[in-house]
Scaffold this active site. Sequence first.
Site, PDB file in Angstrom:
ATOM      1  CD  GLU A 165       1.798  -6.054   3.758  1.00 10.46           C
ATOM      2  OE1 GLU A 165       0.904  -6.646   4.043  1.00 10.46           O
ATOM      3  OE2 GLU A 165       1.999  -4.845   4.325  1.00 10.46           O
ATOM      4  CD  GLU A 373       0.349  -0.922   2.107  1.00 11.67           C
ATOM      5  OE1 GLU A 373       0.020  -1.285   3.552  1.00 11.67           O
ATOM      6  OE2 GLU A 373       0.260  -1.543   1.417  1.00 11.67           O
TER       7      GLU A 373
HETATM    8  C1  BGP Z   1      -1.307  -3.835   4.492  1.00  6.35           C
HETATM    9  C2  BGP Z   1      -1.815  -4.089   3.149  1.00  6.35           C
HETATM   10  C3  BGP Z   1      -2.750  -2.896   2.691  1.00  6.35           C
HETATM   11  C4  BGP Z   1      -3.610  -2.268   3.635  1.00  6.35           C
HETATM   12  C5  BGP Z   1      -2.931  -2.205   5.120  1.00  6.35           C
HETATM   13  C6  BGP Z   1      -3.559  -1.853   6.551  1.00  6.35           C
HETATM   14  O1  BGP Z   1      -1.062  -5.030   5.040  1.00  6.35           O
HETATM   15  O2  BGP Z   1      -0.773  -4.193   2.160  1.00  6.35           O
HETATM   16  O3  BGP Z   1      -3.468  -3.493   1.657  1.00  6.35           O
HETATM   17  O4  BGP Z   1      -4.870  -2.838   3.753  1.00  6.35           O
HETATM   18  O5  BGP Z   1      -2.191  -3.436   5.431  1.00  6.35           O
HETATM   19  O6  BGP Z   1      -4.196  -2.842   6.832  1.00  6.35           O
HETATM   20  P1  BGP Z   1      -5.742  -2.935   7.207  1.00  6.35           P
HETATM   21  O7  BGP Z   1      -6.640  -2.341   5.956  1.00  6.35           O
HETATM   22  O8  BGP Z   1      -6.101  -4.299   7.704  1.00  6.35           O
HETATM   23  O9  BGP Z   1      -5.998  -1.947   8.537  1.00  6.35           O
END
Ligand code: BGP
Length: 473
Positions: A165, A373
Amino acid sequence: MYHNQIKGFPKDFLWGASTSAYQVEGAFNEDGKGLSVQDVSKHPEGTTDFKVTSDFYHNYKEDIKLFSEMGFKAFRFSIAWTRILPNGIGEINEKGIKFYDNLIDELLSYGIEPIVTMYHFDLPVEIEKKGGWSRRETIDDFENYAKILFERFGDKINYWLTINEQNMMILHGSVLGITGDNGENPGKKAYQQNHHMLLAQAKAMKLCHNMCPKAKIGPAPNISCVYPATSKPEDALAASNFSSIRNWLYLDAAVFGRYNSIAWSYMEEKGCTPVIEEGDMDILKDAHPDFIAFNYYASATVAESIRDKTNDKSKVVVNVDQQASFEELGVVKGITNPNLEKNEFGWEIDPVGFRNTLRELNERYDLPLIVTENGLGAFDKLEDGDIVNDDYRIDFLRKHIEQGKLAINDGVKFFGYCPWSAIDLVSTHEGCSKRYGFVYVNRDEFDLKDLRRIKKKSFYWYKDVIKSNGNQL
Ligand code: BGP
């Protein structure tokens, strides 16, 4: 488009799930590990830090056994730069190498394909102190780190992801505790950092192809399709602005080795084009990803933003919010999409947007796609008898997989699905009560309890999904 006959997922489809080092491992200062920016970042009051997290470092064998029980074909995780090189450069920490060697061997012993992210938000503090991604030398530091990874793990890894990201690091820098800066022209700094990351990524991709000819490597941005709020042409222009600034800037550079023209004109207008040195564009052009990995959580919906003489003081927005509350005058305004439901954290849920995103990426880049993801954060409840009834998560994932399946009929070369997250871990900025995993980790925000692993209802459901190769949803 309606399809009469559903083709289904290919036989060798990579079903799995994801984690990242700093969110799951814990052991932040054990066995010679150096500090990363995440280990020292400030956390919103009432949320935990990243020091213990799910203690995967000490439990990886038990956890991988559970992944194998679910039938994972792949596991996407990240290597912590600071376990390998505690200071970001210099001496190699052999204990760190050993940990990932063991982890990879454990996965391979179950026939699980390791998919490795080289860098997931956790820049070494020692590099950040010298200026982090603002300084050009960080490109070489990353290349040096990449070389060590390819040397030490290259014979066992078939899939590498460069930077997780990058677009969110640039757009959400301060929230993620990474690149953010509220100075006079934050965009200038952010887009220079972005340029350096693009070069670092290009160099790593080239190096990988030279050193590990059988391996495949690709970028891993967060990509969302962008809808115009209405059929008003100005809204459509705003959607095109936002797509370019949020999505294509990053992927056009990674795939075509050039800057997206709309994003470039936006940076020009804001006075934040990066300094491009002689040879930089050749480096970008010379690197070619084998696939695109992307993270998808929700679509975005935007409208025209009007800038006139009365509100002329427009700054670059470096804190673009996925939940619609952002506006950059004269460029774009985030809108809540009335057609979509939201999760408990206000994130919109859009499975059809997932299909749209897959299709758009396929049309634009014509490369194989893997989802690294996708998932639902929720306040899961542990009930008596170690039961977690996370039907809402099953519903979310089912709908997304259904749409992914349709995208295959649409011609998308979709080869793997690794939702977030394999096991509960600590959220980037909303603590550990925001859970994503198929496996519950018994801990609270500040009480580590016994960190016991408990299979959620979604665990059993996903197991059947994988067993039936996505036919039983
Ligand atoms: C993405 C990231 C992850 C993860 C996910 C969920 O942006 O790559 O590391 O954390 O989001 O987001 P959050 O943890 O803020 O709910």
